[in-house]
Design an enzyme around this catalytic site. Structure first.
Site, short mmCIF file in Angstrom:
data_model
loop_
_atom_site.label_atom_id
_atom_site.label_comp_id
_atom_site.label_asym_id
_atom_site.label_seq_id
_atom_site.Cartn_x
_atom_site.Cartn_y
_atom_site.Cartn_z
N ASP A 58 0.96 -1.12 -0.24
CA ASP A 58 0.22 0.04 0.18
C ASP A 58 0.89 1.13 0.02
O ASP A 58 0.69 2.33 -0.57
CB ASP A 58 -1.02 0.11 1.09
CG ASP A 58 -2.08 -0.78 1.22
OD1 ASP A 58 -2.28 -1.75 -0.03
OD2 ASP A 58 -2.76 -1.14 2.13
N ASP A 62 0.72 4.34 -2.77
CA ASP A 62 0.39 5.48 -2.20
C ASP A 62 1.43 6.57 -2.81
O ASP A 62 1.09 7.46 -3.22
CB ASP A 62 0.57 5.67 -0.87
CG ASP A 62 -0.88 5.00 -0.12
OD1 ASP A 62 -1.73 4.70 -0.92
OD2 ASP A 62 -0.88 4.81 1.04
N SER A 98 -12.61 5.10 -0.73
CA SER A 98 -11.78 4.29 -0.11
C SER A 98 -11.17 5.41 0.85
O SER A 98 -11.44 6.39 1.01
CB SER A 98 -10.42 3.91 -0.90
OG SER A 98 -10.20 4.93 -1.87
N LEU A 99 -10.03 4.93 1.63
CA LEU A 99 -9.42 5.77 2.77
C LEU A 99 -8.09 6.29 2.19
O LEU A 99 -7.36 5.31 1.67
CB LEU A 99 -9.57 4.83 4.00
CG LEU A 99 -10.76 4.60 4.55
CD1 LEU A 99 -10.64 3.63 5.59
CD2 LEU A 99 -11.54 5.86 5.15
N GLU A 146 -11.41 2.56 14.99
CA GLU A 146 -11.65 1.17 14.73
C GLU A 146 -10.69 0.19 14.00
O GLU A 146 -9.72 0.87 13.43
CB GLU A 146 -12.83 1.06 13.64
CG GLU A 146 -14.05 1.85 13.92
CD GLU A 146 -15.01 1.97 12.86
OE1 GLU A 146 -14.83 1.20 11.84
OE2 GLU A 146 -15.72 2.95 12.72
N LYS A 206 -8.98 -1.65 11.13
CA LYS A 206 -9.23 -2.01 9.76
C LYS A 206 -9.27 -3.50 9.46
O LYS A 206 -7.91 -4.08 9.45
CB LYS A 206 -8.12 -1.29 9.12
CG LYS A 206 -8.27 -0.96 7.52
CD LYS A 206 -7.33 -0.10 7.05
CE LYS A 206 -7.90 0.29 5.53
NZ LYS A 206 -7.56 -0.85 4.73
N ASP A 265 -8.67 -6.68 7.29
CA ASP A 265 -8.41 -6.89 5.91
C ASP A 265 -9.04 -8.03 5.24
O ASP A 265 -8.79 -9.31 5.32
CB ASP A 265 -6.89 -7.57 6.29
CG ASP A 265 -6.13 -7.56 4.81
OD1 ASP A 265 -6.68 -7.02 4.06
OD2 ASP A 265 -4.96 -8.12 4.97
N TYR A 306 -18.37 -7.99 9.07
CA TYR A 306 -18.41 -6.89 10.24
C TYR A 306 -18.57 -5.66 9.49
O TYR A 306 -17.88 -5.13 8.73
CB TYR A 306 -16.88 -6.84 10.80
CG TYR A 306 -16.67 -7.94 11.62
CD1 TYR A 306 -17.26 -8.36 12.92
CD2 TYR A 306 -16.14 -9.25 11.12
CE1 TYR A 306 -16.79 -9.22 13.69
CE2 TYR A 306 -15.94 -10.24 11.87
CZ TYR A 306 -16.29 -10.52 13.05
OH TYR A 306 -16.06 -11.56 13.95
N LYS A 353 -1.95 2.33 8.66
CA LYS A 353 -1.52 1.15 8.44
C LYS A 353 -0.27 0.60 9.16
O LYS A 353 0.60 1.38 9.44
CB LYS A 353 -1.20 1.23 6.85
CG LYS A 353 -2.06 1.47 5.95
CD LYS A 353 -3.18 0.68 5.55
CE LYS A 353 -2.70 -0.43 4.48
NZ LYS A 353 -3.80 -1.18 3.97
N CYS A 368 21.33 -15.74 -19.76
CA CYS A 368 19.96 -16.09 -19.17
C CYS A 368 19.90 -17.54 -18.52
O CYS A 368 20.40 -18.51 -19.56
CB CYS A 368 18.80 -16.06 -20.37
SG CYS A 368 17.29 -16.55 -19.93
N CYS A 413 17.62 -19.60 -21.39
CA CYS A 413 18.27 -20.01 -22.73
C CYS A 413 19.52 -19.78 -23.03
O CYS A 413 20.01 -19.88 -24.29
CB CYS A 413 17.18 -19.01 -23.71
SG CYS A 413 17.80 -17.39 -23.68
N CYS A 472 17.31 -10.46 -20.51
CA CYS A 472 17.73 -11.67 -21.49
C CYS A 472 17.05 -11.02 -22.80
O CYS A 472 15.91 -10.74 -22.86
CB CYS A 472 16.96 -13.00 -21.06
SG CYS A 472 17.00 -14.06 -22.57
N CYS A 506 13.58 -17.45 -25.97
CA CYS A 506 13.78 -17.62 -24.53
C CYS A 506 12.36 -18.19 -24.00
O CYS A 506 11.34 -17.86 -24.07
CB CYS A 506 13.90 -16.35 -23.83
SG CYS A 506 14.35 -16.88 -21.82
S1 IVH Z 1 -14.85 3.15 6.73
C1 IVH Z 1 -15.59 6.32 3.07
N1 IVH Z 1 -13.95 1.52 8.35
O1 IVH Z 1 -10.86 -0.19 4.13
C2 IVH Z 1 -14.79 5.24 3.60
N2 IVH Z 1 -13.41 0.94 6.15
O2 IVH Z 1 -9.54 1.92 2.21
C3 IVH Z 1 -15.74 4.18 4.36
N3 IVH Z 1 -12.09 -1.17 5.61
O3 IVH Z 1 -12.64 -0.99 1.32
C4 IVH Z 1 -14.80 2.95 5.13
N4 IVH Z 1 -12.06 -1.81 7.93
O4 IVH Z 1 -14.08 -1.72 2.97
C5 IVH Z 1 -13.74 1.85 7.23
N5 IVH Z 1 -13.04 0.01 9.97
C6 IVH Z 1 -13.24 0.27 8.93
C7 IVH Z 1 -12.56 -0.43 7.90
C8 IVH Z 1 -12.84 -0.26 6.60
C9 IVH Z 1 -11.73 -2.14 6.93
C10 IVH Z 1 -11.89 -1.11 4.46
C11 IVH Z 1 -13.07 -0.67 3.57
C12 IVH Z 1 -12.70 -0.02 2.28
C13 IVH Z 1 -11.22 0.20 2.71
C14 IVH Z 1 -10.84 1.63 2.40
#
Ligand code: IVH
Length: 675
Positions: free
Chosen positions: A36, A40, A85-86, A119, A121, A123, A229, A319, A411, A414, A429, A435
């Site tokens: 990630d 980024d 996404s975040l 909270e 995160k 995976d 969740y 992260k 290589c 080959c 190569c 190859c």
């Molecule tokens: S909040 C507008 N809370 O992370 C943002 N996302 O990069 C709403 N994820 O695919 C997301 N744990 O599904 C939120 N406690 C958490 C999370 C969470 C995992 C995932 C989410 C999204 C990704 C965001």
């Protein structure tokens, strides 16, 4: 264009191509190709380039999108409101900077102490569950954030997903979002069962979750230890909450499970402290977590903060650093990739790290290997971030002397002398045609989904075909119908499979020349470049005949790309390959010309399509705009010329109205489209 412009443009293209590839790997294939943090960095560089050179921010820039395209096969479903996404952060300082940005944005009215909900995160696989009157109606994967895949049948099998809200009153409509995960124990048990049955085992819990959620046999999902969740909400009708913590409480009352360790923190320092608490609990979680998320708790403040491009201003992910472990380096092997790059790979004594057993790790390239001075027999530190290929970080001090690894000068596949182009770290190569390693990966790329898209030709099958000498290169695929008996002798190939494969090959003969061009695997020719090149030259014959200078006149083609294409077509062997394809029925159709006549009202205009249209799908509408010379974009900004709003248009419509952008309903859109 000046030399500097060309340089900037070519760097932008490089970044855009790389990000598109990584998006696809992450969102579509569930196989992330970089960490990630590295992702980024690429994204940030792209955004910086675009803010310094706004003309680069085209409608199809990865900066304007949320993810990748959903896989074919399952039904596509448009999220009522996009799943975003975040933004990521990696240390406490970045979290404090996040709060500063929040305060700056809110100005004088920011509260003295901002409450945050912190909270874990999770995976797993992001999912939206849409409830009407409290009854589960659809389950949709995140997909590209706008359109996902409908997986309701599988979602219903997840034990802790309420099929109906608890309690007497339910809102008219509520989209509950969260993460589908598999417990770590459940994952180990599942893999054990699979191994005993002789089935392929999964790499990790996230991959297997992704596979099961999209599985077309719901009984397999049902038998798996999947859990959901809840962590956020999408569309909400007939229900409101004052805060993120209030929403989570409401969700629990409806019967949803939320993760352990969630805490409402008073102010940023308390929140930072709780991030550490969650990190300390990481191993105790029943499922994988890869960080924590910090959210401004107040819904009113969230509303004011809003979103910027693809992520909310009111939340940030934190992260964790990659997990590390020590093991012994047994050997260094050299792998040759599709473009001939030699990659040193570490064979390791298996070690458990980041939730999986690791026995291979990448050493990147010769330069890295030399810099790290890693030698076979050394004790080494390896690390694994998320699902990314594990890496060797360093050797521990040696107690006895061992010979250094000598990078081969030929290589390993080959025997051709390797080359190192000026200014590049990669050693290659150069024998692209002969190859075996390059031929195999080249054919795999040629038949892959975004190229010729031949169903039934996975990497295993391609390897088998080459091994059995049923094919020697990509052009031989198109005469496989003459080797029916050979195909039937291959493992797992019965009559029906062979029929299907031959039918898929036949169908592929008519694929667009842009797909073909992309499939050839010419360096620097990604999907976008291939499309632009074919738009420019229209006929494949014209492309073949083009000089380097003529190539550079195409959109998105800089001097490096032009040279790469010209060099490829100059090779006798490559021309032979194309000739054989043509003789064997590959059609090389002319590209459908995009008429930029200037007389269609959409020519040269940026158009956003939102909501549901009756006469066509959204992708179709976008294609129609492009077909008359317009540009379609996924998000509304001040640069947007028209917003086409179908039924149930939501936030984009509001934004367009606010920005004073011309809004067209379906009838007006069709009228303009048809001139
Ligand atoms: S909040 C507008 N809370 O992370 C943002 N996302 O990069 C709403 N994820 O695919 C997301 N744990 O599904 C939120 N406690 C958490 C999370 C969470 C995992 C995932 C989410 C999204 C990704 C965001």
């Amino acid at each position: 264009m000046t030399q500097a412009d060309l340089f900037v443009r070519s760097r932008w293209q490089q970044l855009a191509d790389a990000i598109n590839e990584h998006n696809n790997a992450y969102y579509v294939l569930d196989k992330p190709s970089i960490s990630d943090r590295e992702y980024d960095r690429l994204f940030l560089e792209l955004q910086e380039l675009e803010s310094a050179h706004p003309e680069l921010a085209t409608a199809d820039s990865p900066s304007s999108r949320v993810g990748g395209a959903p896989l074919d096969g399952l039904t596509r479903y448009e999220h009522p409101t996009p799943m975003l996404s975040l933004n990521n952060s990696y240390d406490a300082e970045e979290i404090r900077e996040f709060e500063e940005r929040v305060r700056r944005f809110l100005g004088g009215s920011a509260p003295a102490t901002i409450p945050y909900l912190v909270e874990p995160k999770l995976d797993g696989i992001a999912m939206e569950l849409i409830y009407t009157g409290g009854v589960l109606e659809v389950g949709v994967t995140r997909g590209d954030g706008t359109v996902g895949q409908e997986v309701t049948t599988n979602v219903r099998t997840i034990r802790n997903v309420p099929l109906k809200f608890r309690g007497a009153t339910a809102p008219a409509r509520l989209a509950v979002r969260g993460e589908v995960v598999m417990t770590k124990d459940g994952f180990q048990a599942l893999n054990k069962r699979r191994a005993e049955k002789g089935d392929k085992t999964y790499v990790n819990a996230r991959n297997s979750t992704g596979g099961l959620v999209r599985n077309r046999k719901p009984e397999e999902a049902a038998a798996a230890p999947l859990r959901f969740y809840c962590h956020s909400a999408g569309i909400a009708e007939g229900v409101e909450w004052a805060s993120q913590s209030g929403f989570m409480e409401l969700a629990r009352a409806y019967g949803f499970q939320t993760a352990r360790g969630i805490k409402l923190c008073e102010g940023i320092e308390q929140a930072i402290a709780h991030l550490d608490v969650i990190e300390g609990m990481r191993a105790d979680y029943a499922y994988d977590i890869d960080g924590a998320v910090l959210k401004v708790d107040s819904a009113a403040l969230q509303g004011r903060l809003g979103f910027v491009s693809r992520a909310p201003r009111w939340a940030i992910a934190y992260k964790y650093a990659a997990e590390q472990a020590e093991t012994t380096l047994l050997a260094i092997e050299i792998q040759v990739g599709r473009t001939g790059v030699l990659t040193p790979v570490a064979r390791l004594e298996p070690v458990f790290v980041g939730g999986v057993n690791v026995s291979n790790a990448t050493l990147h390239n010769a330069e890295e290997l030399e810099r790290k001075d890693v030698r076979p027999g050394d004790r080494v530190v390896i690390q694994r971030a998320g699902d990314v290929i594990p890496q060797v970080v360093k050797s521990l001090p040696r107690t006895e002397d061992r010979p250094a690894f000598v990078f081969p000068e030929t290589c390993p596949d080959c025997g051709t002398a390797v080359v190192q182009p000026e200014g590049e770290a990669a050693i290659r190569c150069p024998n692209q045609i002969g190859c075996p390693a390059q031929v195999r990966t080249g054919v795999e790329h040629f038949v892959s989904r975004l190229a010729m898209d031949i169903d039934g030709l996975g990497s295993k099958r391609v390897e088998q075909l080459l091994l059995e000498e049923l094919i020697a290169d990509a052009s031989d695929i198109f005469v496989l119908d003459q080797h029916r008996s050979g195909l039937l002798m291959m493992e797992g190939m019965a009559d029906k499979r062979v029929d299907n494969l031959l039918a898929a090959i036949d169908e592929a003969k008519g694929r667009t020349s842009a797909r073909l061009l992309f499939g050839l695997g010419i360096r620097h020719v990604g999907e976008t470049v291939a499309k632009k090149v074919m738009q420019h030259f229209v006929s494949f014959a014209a492309l073949r005949a083009a000089t380097e200078e003529e190539l550079a006149e195409a959109d998105e083609v800089g001097p490096i790309v032009a040279k790469s294409i010209a060099t490829w077509f100059a090779s006798e062997a490559n021309r032979g390959l194309l000739d054989r394809m043509r003789e064997r029925g590959v059609q090389f159709p002319d590209a459908e010309v995009v008429e930029v006549s200037g007389d269609n009202p959409f020519a040269g205009k940026i158009v956003v399509v939102t909501g549901t249209l009756e006469s066509m799908g959204r992708k179709e509408a976008q294609a129609a705009v492009e077909a008359v010379g317009g540009k379609s974009s996924g998000s509304v900004s001040s640069k947007t010329d028209y917003l086409v709003a179908g039924a149930k248009a939501g936030s984009k419509l509001k934004k367009a109205e606010k920005l004073g952008i011309e809004v067209l309903d379906e009838a007006a859109f069709l009228a303009l489209l048809n001139g």
